[in-house]
Design a protein around this motif. Structure first.
Motif, PDB file in Angstrom:
ATOM      1  N   SER A 118      -5.560  -2.330   4.744  1.00 52.33           N
ATOM      2  CA  SER A 118      -5.051  -1.529   3.629  1.00 52.33           C
ATOM      3  C   SER A 118      -3.824  -0.715   4.029  1.00 52.33           C
ATOM      4  O   SER A 118      -2.846  -0.642   3.290  1.00 52.33           O
ATOM      5  CB  SER A 118      -6.132  -0.581   3.103  1.00 52.33           C
ATOM      6  OG  SER A 118      -7.187  -1.317   2.542  1.00 52.33           O
ATOM      7  N   VAL A 119      -3.874  -0.099   5.216  1.00 55.92           N
ATOM      8  CA  VAL A 119      -2.722   0.677   5.685  1.00 55.92           C
ATOM      9  C   VAL A 119      -1.532  -0.243   5.904  1.00 55.92           C
ATOM     10  O   VAL A 119      -0.404   0.073   5.525  1.00 55.92           O
ATOM     11  CB  VAL A 119      -3.072   1.455   6.981  1.00 55.92           C
ATOM     12  CG1 VAL A 119      -1.832   2.071   7.598  1.00 55.92           C
ATOM     13  CG2 VAL A 119      -4.090   2.541   6.685  1.00 55.92           C
ATOM     14  N   LYS A 120      -1.762  -1.416   6.499  1.00 57.89           N
ATOM     15  CA  LYS A 120      -0.672  -2.372   6.735  1.00 57.89           C
ATOM     16  C   LYS A 120      -0.087  -2.836   5.395  1.00 57.89           C
ATOM     17  O   LYS A 120       1.124  -2.927   5.245  1.00 57.89           O
ATOM     18  CB  LYS A 120      -1.182  -3.571   7.534  1.00 57.89           C
ATOM     19  CG  LYS A 120      -0.066  -4.564   7.874  1.00 57.89           C
ATOM     20  CD  LYS A 120      -0.601  -5.768   8.610  1.00 57.89           C
ATOM     21  CE  LYS A 120       0.482  -6.739   8.989  1.00 57.89           C
ATOM     22  NZ  LYS A 120       1.488  -7.018   7.976  1.00 57.89           N
ATOM     23  N   HIS A 121      -0.961  -3.089   4.433  1.00 59.26           N
ATOM     24  CA  HIS A 121      -0.500  -3.526   3.112  1.00 59.26           C
ATOM     25  C   HIS A 121       0.356  -2.436   2.449  1.00 59.26           C
ATOM     26  O   HIS A 121       1.398  -2.723   1.864  1.00 59.26           O
ATOM     27  CB  HIS A 121      -1.702  -3.883   2.237  1.00 59.26           C
ATOM     28  CG  HIS A 121      -1.340  -4.359   0.873  1.00 59.26           C
ATOM     29  ND1 HIS A 121      -0.584  -5.489   0.642  1.00 59.26           N
ATOM     30  CD2 HIS A 121      -1.602  -3.841  -0.353  1.00 59.26           C
ATOM     31  CE1 HIS A 121      -0.409  -5.647  -0.656  1.00 59.26           C
ATOM     32  NE2 HIS A 121      -1.021  -4.654  -1.282  1.00 59.26           N
ATOM     33  N   LEU A 122      -0.077  -1.166   2.569  1.00 61.96           N
ATOM     34  CA  LEU A 122       0.706  -0.064   2.014  1.00 61.96           C
ATOM     35  C   LEU A 122       2.073   0.010   2.698  1.00 61.96           C
ATOM     36  O   LEU A 122       3.104   0.125   2.040  1.00 61.96           O
ATOM     37  CB  LEU A 122      -0.038   1.262   2.170  1.00 61.96           C
ATOM     38  CG  LEU A 122       0.739   2.512   1.734  1.00 61.96           C
ATOM     39  CD1 LEU A 122       1.081   2.458   0.249  1.00 61.96           C
ATOM     40  CD2 LEU A 122      -0.054   3.772   2.062  1.00 61.96           C
ATOM     41  N   ARG A 123       2.083  -0.057   4.041  1.00 65.86           N
ATOM     42  CA  ARG A 123       3.353  -0.014   4.778  1.00 65.86           C
ATOM     43  C   ARG A 123       4.273  -1.150   4.343  1.00 65.86           C
ATOM     44  O   ARG A 123       5.460  -0.950   4.126  1.00 65.86           O
ATOM     45  CB  ARG A 123       3.091  -0.108   6.292  1.00 65.86           C
ATOM     46  CG  ARG A 123       3.049   1.230   6.960  1.00 65.86           C
ATOM     47  CD  ARG A 123       3.004   1.064   8.470  1.00 65.86           C
ATOM     48  NE  ARG A 123       1.688   1.442   8.902  1.00 65.86           N
ATOM     49  CZ  ARG A 123       0.819   0.667   9.535  1.00 65.86           C
ATOM     50  NH1 ARG A 123       1.129  -0.556   9.849  1.00 65.86           N
ATOM     51  NH2 ARG A 123      -0.350   1.122   9.867  1.00 65.86           N
ATOM     52  N   ASP A 124       3.699  -2.367   4.241  1.00 66.31           N
ATOM     53  CA  ASP A 124       4.502  -3.531   3.835  1.00 66.31           C
ATOM     54  C   ASP A 124       5.069  -3.345   2.428  1.00 66.31           C
ATOM     55  O   ASP A 124       6.233  -3.668   2.170  1.00 66.31           O
ATOM     56  CB  ASP A 124       3.657  -4.811   3.881  1.00 66.31           C
ATOM     57  CG  ASP A 124       3.322  -5.251   5.301  1.00 66.31           C
ATOM     58  OD1 ASP A 124       3.950  -4.730   6.254  1.00 66.31           O
ATOM     59  OD2 ASP A 124       2.418  -6.098   5.457  1.00 66.31           O
ATOM     60  N   THR A 125       4.254  -2.834   1.515  1.00 69.83           N
ATOM     61  CA  THR A 125       4.709  -2.601   0.136  1.00 69.83           C
ATOM     62  C   THR A 125       5.874  -1.607   0.109  1.00 69.83           C
ATOM     63  O   THR A 125       6.879  -1.834  -0.558  1.00 69.83           O
ATOM     64  CB  THR A 125       3.539  -2.081  -0.727  1.00 69.83           C
ATOM     65  OG1 THR A 125       2.491  -3.059  -0.724  1.00 69.83           O
ATOM     66  CG2 THR A 125       3.981  -1.817  -2.153  1.00 69.83           C
ATOM     67  N   ILE A 126       5.728  -0.508   0.840  1.00 70.48           N
ATOM     68  CA  ILE A 126       6.789   0.508   0.878  1.00 70.48           C
ATOM     69  C   ILE A 126       8.041  -0.054   1.547  1.00 70.48           C
ATOM     70  O   ILE A 126       9.160   0.121   1.044  1.00 70.48           O
ATOM     71  CB  ILE A 126       6.301   1.785   1.590  1.00 70.48           C
ATOM     72  CG1 ILE A 126       5.202   2.459   0.759  1.00 70.48           C
ATOM     73  CG2 ILE A 126       7.458   2.757   1.811  1.00 70.48           C
ATOM     74  CD1 ILE A 126       4.503   3.606   1.456  1.00 70.48           C
ATOM     75  N   ASN A 127       7.868  -0.760   2.662  1.00 74.28           N
ATOM     76  CA  ASN A 127       9.030  -1.324   3.363  1.00 74.28           C
ATOM     77  C   ASN A 127       9.801  -2.309   2.488  1.00 74.28           C
ATOM     78  O   ASN A 127      11.033  -2.307   2.477  1.00 74.28           O
ATOM     79  CB  ASN A 127       8.598  -2.003   4.668  1.00 74.28           C
ATOM     80  CG  ASN A 127       8.236  -1.013   5.747  1.00 74.28           C
ATOM     81  OD1 ASN A 127       8.689   0.125   5.739  1.00 74.28           O
ATOM     82  ND2 ASN A 127       7.396  -1.433   6.671  1.00 74.28           N
ATOM     83  N   ILE A 176      10.107   3.233  -5.470  1.00 72.18           N
ATOM     84  CA  ILE A 176       9.057   2.986  -4.477  1.00 72.18           C
ATOM     85  C   ILE A 176       7.690   3.266  -5.082  1.00 72.18           C
ATOM     86  O   ILE A 176       6.730   2.504  -4.886  1.00 72.18           O
ATOM     87  CB  ILE A 176       9.300   3.821  -3.205  1.00 72.18           C
ATOM     88  CG1 ILE A 176      10.588   3.342  -2.519  1.00 72.18           C
ATOM     89  CG2 ILE A 176       8.119   3.719  -2.242  1.00 72.18           C
ATOM     90  CD1 ILE A 176      11.108   4.285  -1.444  1.00 72.18           C
ATOM     91  N   GLN A 177       7.575   4.350  -5.865  1.00 73.41           N
ATOM     92  CA  GLN A 177       6.307   4.665  -6.529  1.00 73.41           C
ATOM     93  C   GLN A 177       5.868   3.526  -7.444  1.00 73.41           C
ATOM     94  O   GLN A 177       4.689   3.166  -7.468  1.00 73.41           O
ATOM     95  CB  GLN A 177       6.429   5.947  -7.354  1.00 73.41           C
ATOM     96  CG  GLN A 177       6.386   7.199  -6.520  1.00 73.41           C
ATOM     97  CD  GLN A 177       6.604   8.445  -7.364  1.00 73.41           C
ATOM     98  OE1 GLN A 177       7.257   8.405  -8.399  1.00 73.41           O
ATOM     99  NE2 GLN A 177       6.062   9.557  -6.905  1.00 73.41           N
ATOM    100  N   GLU A 178       6.813   2.961  -8.192  1.00 68.71           N
ATOM    101  CA  GLU A 178       6.476   1.860  -9.097  1.00 68.71           C
ATOM    102  C   GLU A 178       5.965   0.656  -8.313  1.00 68.71           C
ATOM    103  O   GLU A 178       5.031  -0.024  -8.749  1.00 68.71           O
ATOM    104  CB  GLU A 178       7.686   1.483  -9.946  1.00 68.71           C
ATOM    105  CG  GLU A 178       8.003   2.519 -11.006  1.00 68.71           C
ATOM    106  CD  GLU A 178       9.354   2.302 -11.695  1.00 68.71           C
ATOM    107  OE1 GLU A 178      10.067   1.320 -11.352  1.00 68.71           O
ATOM    108  OE2 GLU A 178       9.703   3.118 -12.567  1.00 68.71           O
ATOM    109  N   SER A 179       6.561   0.392  -7.148  1.00 73.16           N
ATOM    110  CA  SER A 179       6.110  -0.724  -6.312  1.00 73.16           C
ATOM    111  C   SER A 179       4.709  -0.481  -5.776  1.00 73.16           C
ATOM    112  O   SER A 179       3.855  -1.364  -5.798  1.00 73.16           O
ATOM    113  CB  SER A 179       7.082  -0.935  -5.139  1.00 73.16           C
ATOM    114  OG  SER A 179       8.365  -1.241  -5.616  1.00 73.16           O
ATOM    115  N   VAL A 180       4.449   0.736  -5.301  1.00 70.16           N
ATOM    116  CA  VAL A 180       3.134   1.072  -4.751  1.00 70.16           C
ATOM    117  C   VAL A 180       2.088   1.085  -5.860  1.00 70.16           C
ATOM    118  O   VAL A 180       0.952   0.650  -5.668  1.00 70.16           O
ATOM    119  CB  VAL A 180       3.191   2.429  -4.008  1.00 70.16           C
ATOM    120  CG1 VAL A 180       1.795   2.904  -3.618  1.00 70.16           C
ATOM    121  CG2 VAL A 180       4.073   2.327  -2.772  1.00 70.16           C
ATOM    122  N   GLN A 181       2.477   1.566  -7.033  1.00 72.54           N
ATOM    123  CA  GLN A 181       1.547   1.675  -8.155  1.00 72.54           C
ATOM    124  C   GLN A 181       0.941   0.322  -8.520  1.00 72.54           C
ATOM    125  O   GLN A 181      -0.233   0.235  -8.868  1.00 72.54           O
ATOM    126  CB  GLN A 181       2.268   2.261  -9.365  1.00 72.54           C
ATOM    127  CG  GLN A 181       1.398   2.405 -10.585  1.00 72.54           C
ATOM    128  CD  GLN A 181       2.181   2.946 -11.768  1.00 72.54           C
ATOM    129  OE1 GLN A 181       3.195   3.604 -11.588  1.00 72.54           O
ATOM    130  NE2 GLN A 181       1.719   2.644 -12.959  1.00 72.54           N
TER     131      GLN A 181
END
Length: 196
Positions: A118-127, A176-181
């Motif tokens: 989950s943390v890796k997925h969040l990092r990848d999404t933000i990157n 970035i928020q829209e991507s993470v959302q």
């Protein structure tokens, strides 16, 4: 929530364990405000304080199924926040002077494989979202979040106005928020990325 209302840790922990993002937002705003001055006193940097708080609450969200088992939630949050803050100070002592975002470093206290993914997925999404920003907006965002420069320092460094820096950071954050959302939900995106 008004200050006169009783904040019920046990009830909110159960709601969060069931995936209630609004309960998580209430927990974040309640305890985030309490631990902010404590962390600031330790790390003496507003940007690092925000990163520490974001990391604490990301770990809480990722481990939400275990929250009802925690008998003293406020103590747990305080201990997690101070541990992460002292880890940041150790990094500074070891010569790492750049403010490192949660998504750039592994979560040290994450134990389950599911949480690591989950943390890796969040990092990848933000990157990916950061990489998709226009060149100057991306550079402004990186100078702010990865290198820890203030708005005035960025403006001076790039020879642009401070208002331009503020506007570009706001636009970058919204993108970035829209991507993470899309993957993590609106409250998680707002909480983890609200501050620039």
């Amino acid at each position: 929530m008004s200050t006169s209302e009783i904040f019920d840790d046990l009830e909110i922990a159960k709601q969060i364990a069931d995936g209630d993002e609004e309960a998580f937002a209430r927990l974040f705003y309640h305890y985030g405000a309490i631990i902010n001055p404590i962390i600031l006193k330790i790390v003496k940097s507003a940007a690092i304080t925000e990163d520490v708080i974001a990391e604490v609450f990301l770990k809480l969200w990722l481990g939400r199924s275990r929250l009802p088992e925690i008998s003293n939630l406020s103590g747990y949050i305080y201990r997690a926040a101070t541990n992460i803050a002292f880890n940041e100070l150790r990094k500074e002592k070891n010569g790492d002077h750049a403010i490192q975002q949660l998504y750039l470093q592994p979560a040290a206290e994450t134990t389950s494989q599911e949480d690591i993914v989950s943390v890796k997925h969040l990092r990848d999404t933000i990157n990916k979202a950061v990489d998709a920003l226009p060149k100057q907006r991306r550079r402004i965002y990186q100078l702010s979040r990865e290198e820890g420069l203030s708005r005035s320092e960025i403006a001076e460094y790039l020879n642009i106005s401070e208002n331009t820096v503020k506007d570009q950071l706001r636009i970058a954050l919204r993108f970035i928020q829209e991507s993470v959302q899309k993957d993590f939900g609106i409250y998680i995106a707002l909480i983890l990325l609200e501050r620039i």
